[in-house]
Design a protein around this motif. Structure first.
Motif, PDB file in Angstrom:
ATOM      1  N   GLU A   1       0.852  -1.181   0.000  1.00  0.00           N
ATOM      2  CA  GLU A   1       0.000   0.000   0.000  1.00  0.00           C
ATOM      3  C   GLU A   1       0.892   1.237   0.000  1.00  0.00           C
ATOM      4  O   GLU A   1       2.049   1.189   0.438  1.00  0.00           O
ATOM      5  CB  GLU A   1      -0.913   0.025   1.222  1.00  0.00           C
ATOM      6  CG  GLU A   1      -0.171   0.187   2.541  1.00  0.00           C
ATOM      7  CD  GLU A   1      -1.083   0.259   3.759  1.00  0.00           C
ATOM      8  OE1 GLU A   1      -2.298   0.125   3.582  1.00  0.00           O
ATOM      9  OE2 GLU A   1      -0.548   0.444   4.872  1.00  0.00           O
ATOM     10  N   LYS A   2       0.371   2.348  -0.491  1.00  0.00           N
ATOM     11  CA  LYS A   2       1.139   3.592  -0.544  1.00  0.00           C
ATOM     12  C   LYS A   2       1.282   4.209   0.841  1.00  0.00           C
ATOM     13  O   LYS A   2       0.323   4.255   1.602  1.00  0.00           O
ATOM     14  CB  LYS A   2       0.459   4.604  -1.467  1.00  0.00           C
ATOM     15  CG  LYS A   2       0.375   4.191  -2.916  1.00  0.00           C
ATOM     16  CD  LYS A   2      -0.351   5.262  -3.724  1.00  0.00           C
ATOM     17  CE  LYS A   2      -0.497   4.868  -5.184  1.00  0.00           C
ATOM     18  NZ  LYS A   2      -1.238   5.902  -5.957  1.00  0.00           N
ATOM     19  N   LYS A   3       2.463   4.683   1.148  1.00  0.00           N
ATOM     20  CA  LYS A   3       2.645   5.465   2.364  1.00  0.00           C
ATOM     21  C   LYS A   3       2.046   6.862   2.151  1.00  0.00           C
ATOM     22  O   LYS A   3       2.022   7.366   1.019  1.00  0.00           O
ATOM     23  CB  LYS A   3       4.139   5.600   2.703  1.00  0.00           C
ATOM     24  CG  LYS A   3       4.749   4.371   3.347  1.00  0.00           C
ATOM     25  CD  LYS A   3       6.191   4.644   3.747  1.00  0.00           C
ATOM     26  CE  LYS A   3       6.777   3.477   4.515  1.00  0.00           C
ATOM     27  NZ  LYS A   3       6.186   3.336   5.865  1.00  0.00           N
ATOM     28  N   PRO A   4       1.552   7.501   3.205  1.00  0.00           N
ATOM     29  CA  PRO A   4       1.043   8.871   3.061  1.00  0.00           C
ATOM     30  C   PRO A   4       2.146   9.813   2.589  1.00  0.00           C
ATOM     31  O   PRO A   4       3.313   9.671   2.973  1.00  0.00           O
ATOM     32  CB  PRO A   4       0.578   9.227   4.475  1.00  0.00           C
ATOM     33  CG  PRO A   4       0.406   7.926   5.176  1.00  0.00           C
ATOM     34  CD  PRO A   4       1.401   6.992   4.575  1.00  0.00           C
TER      35      PRO A   4
ATOM     36  N   LEU B   1       3.762  10.461  -8.255  1.00  0.00           N
ATOM     37  CA  LEU B   1       4.606  10.857  -7.128  1.00  0.00           C
ATOM     38  C   LEU B   1       5.610  11.926  -7.551  1.00  0.00           C
ATOM     39  O   LEU B   1       5.948  12.814  -6.755  1.00  0.00           O
ATOM     40  CB  LEU B   1       5.339   9.632  -6.560  1.00  0.00           C
ATOM     41  CG  LEU B   1       6.083   9.866  -5.248  1.00  0.00           C
ATOM     42  CD1 LEU B   1       5.136  10.391  -4.164  1.00  0.00           C
ATOM     43  CD2 LEU B   1       6.761   8.588  -4.775  1.00  0.00           C
ATOM     44  N   THR B   2       6.062  11.865  -8.786  1.00  0.00           N
ATOM     45  CA  THR B   2       6.960  12.905  -9.288  1.00  0.00           C
ATOM     46  C   THR B   2       6.289  14.278  -9.218  1.00  0.00           C
ATOM     47  O   THR B   2       6.885  15.269  -8.772  1.00  0.00           O
ATOM     48  CB  THR B   2       7.376  12.600 -10.741  1.00  0.00           C
ATOM     49  OG1 THR B   2       8.111  11.372 -10.775  1.00  0.00           O
ATOM     50  CG2 THR B   2       8.251  13.720 -11.306  1.00  0.00           C
ATOM     51  N   ILE B   3       5.027  14.333  -9.628  1.00  0.00           N
ATOM     52  CA  ILE B   3       4.284  15.599  -9.606  1.00  0.00           C
ATOM     53  C   ILE B   3       4.116  16.079  -8.159  1.00  0.00           C
ATOM     54  O   ILE B   3       4.328  17.262  -7.846  1.00  0.00           O
ATOM     55  CB  ILE B   3       2.916  15.424 -10.285  1.00  0.00           C
ATOM     56  CG1 ILE B   3       3.103  15.146 -11.783  1.00  0.00           C
ATOM     57  CG2 ILE B   3       2.038  16.654 -10.067  1.00  0.00           C
ATOM     58  CD1 ILE B   3       1.837  14.750 -12.503  1.00  0.00           C
ATOM     59  N   LYS B   4       3.760  15.175  -7.276  1.00  0.00           N
ATOM     60  CA  LYS B   4       3.536  15.563  -5.880  1.00  0.00           C
ATOM     61  C   LYS B   4       4.824  16.050  -5.219  1.00  0.00           C
ATOM     62  O   LYS B   4       4.811  17.035  -4.466  1.00  0.00           O
ATOM     63  CB  LYS B   4       2.965  14.373  -5.097  1.00  0.00           C
ATOM     64  CG  LYS B   4       1.543  14.018  -5.490  1.00  0.00           C
ATOM     65  CD  LYS B   4       1.037  12.800  -4.719  1.00  0.00           C
ATOM     66  CE  LYS B   4      -0.392  12.447  -5.125  1.00  0.00           C
ATOM     67  NZ  LYS B   4      -0.885  11.245  -4.416  1.00  0.00           N
ATOM     68  N   PHE B   5       5.930  15.356  -5.468  1.00  0.00           N
ATOM     69  CA  PHE B   5       7.205  15.793  -4.904  1.00  0.00           C
ATOM     70  C   PHE B   5       7.609  17.164  -5.455  1.00  0.00           C
ATOM     71  O   PHE B   5       8.114  18.024  -4.719  1.00  0.00           O
ATOM     72  CB  PHE B   5       8.298  14.763  -5.197  1.00  0.00           C
ATOM     73  CG  PHE B   5       8.344  13.613  -4.219  1.00  0.00           C
ATOM     74  CD1 PHE B   5       7.595  13.621  -3.054  1.00  0.00           C
ATOM     75  CD2 PHE B   5       9.152  12.516  -4.446  1.00  0.00           C
ATOM     76  CE1 PHE B   5       7.641  12.584  -2.154  1.00  0.00           C
ATOM     77  CE2 PHE B   5       9.209  11.468  -3.562  1.00  0.00           C
ATOM     78  CZ  PHE B   5       8.446  11.489  -2.405  1.00  0.00           C
TER      79      PHE B   5
ATOM     80  N   VAL C   1      18.066   5.347   1.326  1.00  0.00           N
ATOM     81  CA  VAL C   1      16.972   4.787   0.526  1.00  0.00           C
ATOM     82  C   VAL C   1      15.722   4.705   1.404  1.00  0.00           C
ATOM     83  O   VAL C   1      15.754   4.109   2.480  1.00  0.00           O
ATOM     84  CB  VAL C   1      17.336   3.395  -0.026  1.00  0.00           C
ATOM     85  CG1 VAL C   1      16.143   2.789  -0.777  1.00  0.00           C
ATOM     86  CG2 VAL C   1      18.551   3.492  -0.943  1.00  0.00           C
ATOM     87  N   MET C   2      14.633   5.324   0.938  1.00  0.00           N
ATOM     88  CA  MET C   2      13.400   5.396   1.716  1.00  0.00           C
ATOM     89  C   MET C   2      12.319   4.515   1.093  1.00  0.00           C
ATOM     90  O   MET C   2      12.168   4.485  -0.129  1.00  0.00           O
ATOM     91  CB  MET C   2      12.876   6.845   1.756  1.00  0.00           C
ATOM     92  CG  MET C   2      13.909   7.876   2.132  1.00  0.00           C
ATOM     93  SD  MET C   2      14.576   7.614   3.799  1.00  0.00           S
ATOM     94  CE  MET C   2      15.724   8.993   3.906  1.00  0.00           C
ATOM     95  N   PRO C   3      11.569   3.803   1.918  1.00  0.00           N
ATOM     96  CA  PRO C   3      10.448   3.033   1.374  1.00  0.00           C
ATOM     97  C   PRO C   3       9.283   3.946   1.029  1.00  0.00           C
ATOM     98  O   PRO C   3       8.906   4.820   1.807  1.00  0.00           O
ATOM     99  CB  PRO C   3      10.078   2.089   2.525  1.00  0.00           C
ATOM    100  CG  PRO C   3      10.478   2.834   3.760  1.00  0.00           C
ATOM    101  CD  PRO C   3      11.708   3.626   3.380  1.00  0.00           C
ATOM    102  N   GLY C   4       8.705   3.740  -0.138  1.00  0.00           N
ATOM    103  CA  GLY C   4       7.533   4.512  -0.529  1.00  0.00           C
ATOM    104  C   GLY C   4       6.237   3.770  -0.244  1.00  0.00           C
ATOM    105  O   GLY C   4       5.156   4.343  -0.361  1.00  0.00           O
TER     106      GLY C   4
ATOM    107  N   ALA D   1      -0.367  -4.108  -7.947  1.00  0.00           N
ATOM    108  CA  ALA D   1      -1.097  -3.588  -6.786  1.00  0.00           C
ATOM    109  C   ALA D   1      -1.431  -2.106  -6.928  1.00  0.00           C
ATOM    110  O   ALA D   1      -2.024  -1.518  -6.024  1.00  0.00           O
ATOM    111  CB  ALA D   1      -0.272  -3.815  -5.519  1.00  0.00           C
ATOM    112  N   GLN D   2      -1.027  -1.498  -8.048  1.00  0.00           N
ATOM    113  CA  GLN D   2      -1.278  -0.085  -8.327  1.00  0.00           C
ATOM    114  C   GLN D   2      -0.620   0.822  -7.292  1.00  0.00           C
ATOM    115  O   GLN D   2      -1.165   1.837  -6.864  1.00  0.00           O
ATOM    116  CB  GLN D   2      -2.789   0.186  -8.412  1.00  0.00           C
ATOM    117  CG  GLN D   2      -3.497  -0.644  -9.462  1.00  0.00           C
ATOM    118  CD  GLN D   2      -4.988  -0.469  -9.462  1.00  0.00           C
ATOM    119  OE1 GLN D   2      -5.494   0.591  -9.120  1.00  0.00           O
ATOM    120  NE2 GLN D   2      -5.718  -1.506  -9.844  1.00  0.00           N
ATOM    121  N   THR D   3       0.595   0.425  -6.907  1.00  0.00           N
ATOM    122  CA  THR D   3       1.348   1.222  -5.937  1.00  0.00           C
ATOM    123  C   THR D   3       2.729   1.619  -6.443  1.00  0.00           C
ATOM    124  O   THR D   3       3.347   2.503  -5.846  1.00  0.00           O
ATOM    125  CB  THR D   3       1.539   0.434  -4.623  1.00  0.00           C
ATOM    126  OG1 THR D   3       2.173  -0.821  -4.911  1.00  0.00           O
ATOM    127  CG2 THR D   3       0.219   0.180  -3.920  1.00  0.00           C
TER     128      THR D   3
END
Length: 546
Positions: free
Chosen positions: A5-8, A45-49, A108-111, A34-36
């Protein structure tokens, strides 16, 4: 596949505090399905970052970052972009994140959060199917895994909490044991359910797991495992119950006359017991007084262990205090909170503190109580714990080591005669008896015809059975129990009496007395579960005779 699942976004940004340039890695395998972590998720995620002020210096959709060699090759192809990054975010399972972390020098961070190993039911619909426990038993359960698909990981049959084929935990979870029974019926293999499933060997799954086929191929691993299993079976060859782990014969550890409960039951008396719930705190004066108030009306008092998974004073402490006051306790011990080390230690402590009656239970799932976030243990199920008690009574611990003094217990268990999975309840009851249970307390009984049907099916068993009764406080309470408590059926006739009663207390007492009297020709005693209404017990029971 690994379900994620996606992290917030807030958590991701918090982890990236102080890092301005970020490289993103996705997974075209499990995470994409899983669409994650597929192309769309990398783009989003690129756009959000970027909107959050981070600079995304590049992205990579890996064919599977958990494959170290493949990931190493893929990272070489984007080495220039990766070298510009202050940190990397990986949209993959935990194995993929760690593989990347081994290959780069930056943080390295888990997404994503890794949830479980599951099946794809339909596109976007996943269900957990395997716990990778290292001891697969689904050959005996119709190809359905109870370790994973039972909320309590019970392997010797269901708990008493299923209702209409659904798990007590809720959330539209079917009871896996209902599914197992249906599957084995279809296959004509229900006899498999009689097989005792021994305790899991967690030594085989010590973390972190390693399989190195350069040192030992899979055939060699299989042969070595067979030797380990054969060695255990030879060591415990005297067992009449399970293939391994046991060496004490049940008939060799049946103490006689150990407690008043046992003496009265063995003498054929119709016994009276009641239940007392420990306080949620250390103020014990009231609960001790409750015990003193009812001591002349019961031969023993059941002391609950965190009933309904609500945290309270433990059963052992209050059992000891009751014993010190001359009130015979029935100590409850559940598998919910402890592993086999703690359970054995607790049992030895119970004996040292003068406790002899032991009631073995699995325990309500923690999600039903006031600590829903707690980790359930369920290292053993109730059948396995009963057998472990028997082993200890024979002077051995779980691994066959000698005890310096063996305890003696009068062992009991529970059963739900009104369960919608009655065949499975009886199957498990028989396993419990084989494991050492000598008496059983039932779920609350209101319909004597249902109870008589149950008793007729277990009349061949050499055990004592005490029928449970919960005094009704109102018609509303009866309807609530009918709807929400598995195995309880309050007939409409009784509900009508409570509705019409001018004195509901008197009517409740009358109903309890009628049920108790009706049980005299069916079982060995009754057990009142007053749910805090302790003052009603002397009005239901006559004083017991010495």
């Amino acid at each position: 596949m690994i379900i994620t699942e996606k992290k917030p976004l807030t958590e991701l940004l918090e982890n990236l505090e102080g890092f301005e340039k970020v490289f993103l890695i996705g997974c075209s395998d499990c995470a994409a399905l899983a669409q994650t972590g597929g192309d769309k998720e990398l783009e989003a995620l690129t756009i959000k970052f970027t909107q959050a002020g981070k600079e995304v210096v590049g992205t990579l959709l890996s064919d599977g970052p958990c494959h170290n060699l493949r990931a190493k090759q893929e990272l070489r192809g984007v080495s220039d972009e990766v070298s510009q990054a202050d940190a990397l975010v990986v949209l993959a399972c935990g194995a993929g994140v760690q593989a990347v972390a081994d290959l780069v020098s930056q943080p390295v961070m888990p997404g994503l959060n890794s949830l479980f190993l599951g099946n794809v039911k339909r596109y976007g619909w996943f269900e957990e199917r395997c716990s990778t426990c290292g001891e697969c038993l689904i050959a005996d359960t119709g190809g359905i895994c109870p370790v994973t698909r039972c909320a309590k990981s019970l392997v010797n049959g269901p708990c008493g909490g299923s209702q209409d084929g659904m798990c007590e935990v809720g959330g539209d979870r079917p009871c896996v044991w209902a599914q197992i029974m249906d599957r084995l019926k279809e296959q004509g293999r229900t006899g498999k359910l009689d097989k005792y499933q021994p305790m899991k060997d967690f030594e085989r799954s010590i973390k972190p797991g390693v399989v190195d086929l350069r040192m030992e191929n899979q055939d060699a691993r299989s042969e070595r495992l067979a030797m380990v299993i054969d060695g255990r079976e030879e060591k415990y060859a005297h067992s009449e119950f399970g293939k391994r782990n046991w060496q004490i014969m049940l008939d060799d550890v049946k103490p006689e006359g150990l407690t008043r409960l046992q003496r009265d039951l063995d003498a054929g008396k119709f016994v009276q017991t009641a239940e007392i719930v420990p306080p949620k705190g250390v103020a014990i004066e009231k609960v001790l007084q409750y015990g003193k108030d009812i001591r002349d009306y019961v031969i023993a008092v059941n002391v609950n262990e965190n009933p309904a998974s609500v945290m309270r004073l433990n059963s052992l402490s209050l059992s000891h205090l009751f014993a010190r006051e001359g009130i015979e306790p029935i100590f409850h011990i559940t598998t919910r909170e402890r592993n086999r080390l703690a359970l054995q230690s607790e049992l030895l402590g119970a004996y040292v503190l003068g406790v002899r009656n032991v009631l073995v239970l699995t325990g309500d799932h923690q999600s039903m109580g006031d600590h829903k976030e707690a980790k359930p243990v369920y290292d053993l199920d109730s059948v396995q714990l009963l057998r472990l008690c028997t082993e200890m009574m024979g002077g051995k611990d779980y691994n066959g080591h000698d005890l310096d003094g063996a305890p003696d217990f009068y062992l009991g268990a529970v059963v739900n005669p009104g369960s919608d999975l009655l065949d499975l309840q009886i199957m498990k009851m028989r396993k419990k008896a084989l494991a050492g249970a000598r008496y059983f307390f039932t779920q609350a009984i209101y319909d004597l015809k249902i109870f008589e049907n149950f008793m007729d099916q277990v009349k061949d068993m050499d055990v004592k059975i005490l029928a449970g009764i919960i005094p009704l406080k109102s018609a509303k309470m009866a309807r609530f129990m009918n709807k929400n408590i598995p195995g309880i059926t309050v007939p409409e006739k009784l509900i009508g009496r409570m509705e019409k009663a001018q004195d509901r207390t008197a009517e409740s007492i009358s109903i309890c007395k009628e049920i108790s009297e009706g049980c005299r020709d069916l079982c060995n005693g009754v057990h009142i579960m007053p749910i805090g209404w302790y003052s009603i017990i002397p009005q239901i029971f006559d004083p017991v005779k010495d």
